[in-house]
Design a protein around this motif. Structure first.
Motif, short mmCIF file in Angstrom:
data_model
loop_
_atom_site.label_atom_id
_atom_site.label_comp_id
_atom_site.label_asym_id
_atom_site.label_seq_id
_atom_site.Cartn_x
_atom_site.Cartn_y
_atom_site.Cartn_z
N MET A 85 0.84 -1.18 0.00
CA MET A 85 0.00 0.00 0.00
C MET A 85 0.88 1.25 0.00
O MET A 85 1.80 1.37 0.81
CB MET A 85 -0.91 -0.01 1.23
CG MET A 85 -1.85 1.14 1.24
SD MET A 85 -3.37 0.67 2.05
CE MET A 85 -3.46 1.86 3.32
N SER A 86 0.59 2.18 -0.88
CA SER A 86 1.38 3.39 -1.04
C SER A 86 1.07 4.39 0.08
O SER A 86 -0.07 4.54 0.51
CB SER A 86 1.08 4.04 -2.39
OG SER A 86 1.74 5.27 -2.48
N THR A 87 2.13 5.06 0.54
CA THR A 87 1.94 6.12 1.53
C THR A 87 1.90 7.49 0.86
O THR A 87 1.81 8.50 1.54
CB THR A 87 3.07 6.09 2.58
OG1 THR A 87 4.31 6.26 1.91
CG2 THR A 87 3.03 4.79 3.36
N ASP A 88 2.02 7.49 -0.49
CA ASP A 88 1.94 8.75 -1.22
C ASP A 88 0.53 9.31 -1.15
O ASP A 88 -0.45 8.55 -1.15
CB ASP A 88 2.31 8.55 -2.69
CG ASP A 88 3.78 8.24 -2.89
OD1 ASP A 88 4.58 8.57 -1.99
OD2 ASP A 88 4.13 7.68 -3.94
N PRO A 89 0.41 10.64 -1.10
CA PRO A 89 -0.94 11.22 -1.13
C PRO A 89 -1.58 10.97 -2.49
O PRO A 89 -0.87 10.70 -3.47
CB PRO A 89 -0.69 12.71 -0.88
CG PRO A 89 0.73 12.94 -1.21
CD PRO A 89 1.45 11.64 -1.02
#
Length: 157
Positions: free
Chosen positions: A1-5
């Motif tokens: 899962m990406s932590t990028d906004p």
């Protein structure tokens, strides 16, 4: 899962940064004797510049109709920022020029933007602000004075 906004956040944050800076500029311009200035007027005064322009050319530069440009010219003339003069080469043409008040507003705006940039440098750190500016230069066109934003926002482009 990406932590990028999410991708949509970047343009909104860029716009909010712009909006914050412009709102701060106008609050300070108001304190310095220019309470009637609006963001659109800044684009118009820049487009008129030192040489002046016509309503038709102003409309093309801003990306708006000649009628919209004329209405804005009327407002700025009423407020004392510009005046119309007869073109010395064609008596049928009117050229719009900055008044001393218009020049004063642009001069104050330039100084205020320097102060706002310094405030951002204090908040972010000078190195981080310079890096941000450098990064934005890499992903944006070289032409800083792309003045057709009013027309772009209104769907004329």
């Amino acid at each position: 899962m990406s932590t990028d906004p999410p991708g949509f956040e970047l343009p909104l944050r860029l716009f909010l940064g712009f909006r914050t800076m412009i709102d701060d500029l106008h609050a300070e311009l108001s304190r310095q004797g220019h309470p009637d200035m609006r963001p659109m007027y800044g684009f118009v005064l820049q487009a008129i510049g030192q040489r002046g322009t016509t309503a038709a050319d102003l409309g093309r530069t801003l990306g708006v109709s000649k009628q919209a440009a004329g209405k804005t010219i009327d407002n700025l003339e009423r407020l004392g920022y510009i005046h119309r003069v007869t073109d010395p080469h064609d008596a049928r043409r009117k050229t719009v020029r900055l008044t001393d008040r218009g020049v004063d507003c642009l001069t104050r705006s330039a100084r205020i933007f320097e102060d706002l940039r310094a405030r951002w440098a204090k908040t972010l750190g000078a190195d981080r602000l310079r890096a941000l500016e450098s990064d934005l230069r890499q992903v944006t066109p070289a032409n800083l004075f792309h003045l057709d934003v009013p027309g772009w926002f209104n769907g004329y482009q």
